[in-house]
Design a protein around this motif. Sequence first.
Motif, PDB file in Angstrom:
ATOM      1  N   TYR A  32      -3.095  -1.254  -4.283  1.00 43.14           N
ATOM      2  CA  TYR A  32      -2.267  -2.197  -3.546  1.00 43.14           C
ATOM      3  C   TYR A  32      -1.167  -2.713  -4.469  1.00 43.14           C
ATOM      4  N   ILE A  33       0.075  -2.682  -4.022  1.00 43.73           N
ATOM      5  CA  ILE A  33       1.188  -3.186  -4.826  1.00 43.73           C
ATOM      6  C   ILE A  33       0.990  -4.670  -5.087  1.00 43.73           C
ATOM      7  N   VAL A  34       1.154  -5.064  -6.337  1.00 41.23           N
ATOM      8  CA  VAL A  34       1.068  -6.473  -6.705  1.00 41.23           C
ATOM      9  C   VAL A  34       2.379  -7.123  -6.269  1.00 41.23           C
ATOM     10  N   PRO A  35       2.337  -8.055  -5.299  1.00 40.11           N
ATOM     11  CA  PRO A  35       3.579  -8.593  -4.743  1.00 40.11           C
ATOM     12  C   PRO A  35       4.402  -9.411  -5.734  1.00 40.11           C
ATOM     13  N   ASP A  36       3.755 -10.148  -6.608  1.00 42.80           N
ATOM     14  CA  ASP A  36       4.480 -10.986  -7.558  1.00 42.80           C
ATOM     15  C   ASP A  36       4.227 -10.440  -8.956  1.00 42.80           C
ATOM     16  N   GLN A  37       5.185  -9.685  -9.480  1.00 42.32           N
ATOM     17  CA  GLN A  37       5.018  -9.017 -10.762  1.00 42.32           C
ATOM     18  C   GLN A  37       5.711  -9.768 -11.899  1.00 42.32           C
ATOM     19  N   ARG A  38       6.075 -11.022 -11.673  1.00 41.79           N
ATOM     20  CA  ARG A  38       6.828 -11.784 -12.669  1.00 41.79           C
ATOM     21  C   ARG A  38       6.069 -11.993 -13.971  1.00 41.79           C
ATOM     22  N   THR A  48       5.572   0.527 -10.944  1.00 43.46           N
ATOM     23  CA  THR A  48       5.175  -0.718 -10.301  1.00 43.46           C
ATOM     24  C   THR A  48       3.750  -1.031 -10.727  1.00 43.46           C
ATOM     25  N   ARG A  51      -2.893  -2.939  -7.841  1.00 38.98           N
ATOM     26  CA  ARG A  51      -4.200  -3.577  -7.999  1.00 38.98           C
ATOM     27  C   ARG A  51      -5.253  -2.646  -7.417  1.00 38.98           C
TER      28      ARG A  51
END
Length: 68
Positions: A32-38, A48, A51
């Motif tokens: 699953y793409i980690v939405p907040d990669q800051r 990217t 998870r």
Amino acid sequence: MELTPLVGMACHGSGCPTVYTTEGTDLVVQGYIVPDQRGAGEVPEGETLVRIPLQLLVAAMRKLPADG
């Protein structure tokens, strides 16, 4: 590049987290793409953060050859 599923998660739909092997010595993970990669620092273009459940990595490690 040919991907061969090594181990995947059981879920009720398609696109479950999976670990694949390649014809070489690499693993490819689907998650699953980690939405907040800051907080990760610099993520290079073309990459990217994903998870995947810890138990999936443990299962993948158990399926790898001991000499790999």
